[in-house]
Design an enzyme around this catalytic site. Structure first.
Site, PDB file in Angstrom:
ATOM      1  N   ASP A   1      76.595  32.934 107.723  1.00 19.31           N
ATOM      2  CA  ASP A   1      77.930  32.030 107.943  1.00 19.31           C
ATOM      3  C   ASP A   1      78.997  32.654 107.301  1.00 19.31           C
ATOM      4  OD1 ASP A   1      75.540  30.979 108.975  1.00 19.31           O
ATOM      5  OD2 ASP A   1      75.695  29.196 107.862  1.00 19.31           O
TER       6      ASP A   1
ATOM      7  N   LYS B   1      72.324  29.089 114.817  1.00 13.86           N
ATOM      8  CA  LYS B   1      71.422  28.042 114.108  1.00 13.86           C
ATOM      9  C   LYS B   1      72.153  26.819 114.168  1.00 13.86           C
ATOM     10  CE  LYS B   1      72.590  29.432 109.182  1.00 13.86           C
ATOM     11  NZ  LYS B   1      73.307  28.002 109.103  1.00 13.86           N
TER      12      LYS B   1
ATOM     13  N   CYS C   1      73.275  27.422 102.882  1.00 17.89           N
ATOM     14  CA  CYS C   1      72.670  28.140 103.836  1.00 17.89           C
ATOM     15  C   CYS C   1      72.024  29.457 103.200  1.00 17.89           C
ATOM     16  CB  CYS C   1      73.609  28.458 104.924  1.00 17.89           C
ATOM     17  SG  CYS C   1      73.813  26.994 105.844  1.00 17.89           S
TER      18      CYS C   1
END
Ligand code: VGL
Ligand code: ZN
Length: 202
Positions: A12, A110, A155
């Site tokens: 990310d 995701k 994450c």
């Protein structure tokens, strides 16, 4: 060059998690040169992208009377509510402009199901819906993962813990991660990662 069974997992590194982004992580952009320098060393390179539809259930704006960073109860458990971020196709959802993305073998998205969040690169927040990453890594013969990216305490930590639970040998490289650190979430994430057998490197 590392062994063929080692993968770099870049979590990310998107504009919304960098300074001036919608869910800015302090110094989130500082890790970009480190990650760029690591990439040539790994035979397998996977990037993840948080990728929410507009109006996603993890956004505070989708819940009447809720402010960002408050929590709500979802069918799968307690969920932190975030500012709107990483909306599919927006500039905020794009990778940081200096991140070298051409070397990525695989980009896994995701958080695209409206009713469920997904911190982990392996499973959504119900802890059972798979993203498909496990199958990708196994069919490529990967056994060892180095994880870097944003944010350490959400994450990255969820991905690292799931990876370790699935039997991968997981290392998180702290220098190439940055945290949100909400109410002690970084310390808790570090404890949880250690307990799951994740190696934490400076
Ligand atoms: C993340 C909060 C919400 C992350 C993603 O990438 O750590 N955190 N969505
Ligand atoms: Zn998100």
């Amino acid at each position: 060059m590392r062994n063929a069974d080692e993968a770099l997992i870049v979590i990310d590194v998107q504009n919304d998690f960098c300074p001036d982004g919608a869910l800015a992580v302090s110094e989130g952009d500082r890790i970009v040169p480190l990650i760029n320098a690591m990439l040539p060393d790994y035979a397998v390179k996977v990037f993840t992208q948080d990728w929410h539809p507009a109006g996603h259930s993890s956004f505070a704006t989708s819940h009447d009377g809720k402010a960002p960073f408050e929590t709500t109860e979802m069918p799968y458990g307690t969920q932190v509510l975030w500012p709107d971020h990483c909306v599919q196709g927006t500039d905020g959802a794009a990778f940081h402009k200096d991140l070298l993305t051409d070397p990525a073998d695989m980009v896994i998205r995701k958080g695209f199901r409206p009713q469920i969040d997904s911190y982990s690169a392996f499973f959504e927040n119900d802890r059972t819906t798979p993203t498909g990453l496990e199958g990708y890594l196994r069919t490529r013969g990967v056994t060892k993962l180095t994880m870097v990216g944003l944010a350490t305490d959400f994450c990255v930590a969820y991905s690292a813990i799931d990876g370790a639970k699935l039997g991968f040998d997981v290392t998180v490289l702290g220098a190439a991660c940055r945290a949100i650190d909400l109410d002690g979430s970084l310390a808790a994430a570090r404890d949880n990662m250690r307990a799951a057998g994740v190696k934490l490197e400076a």
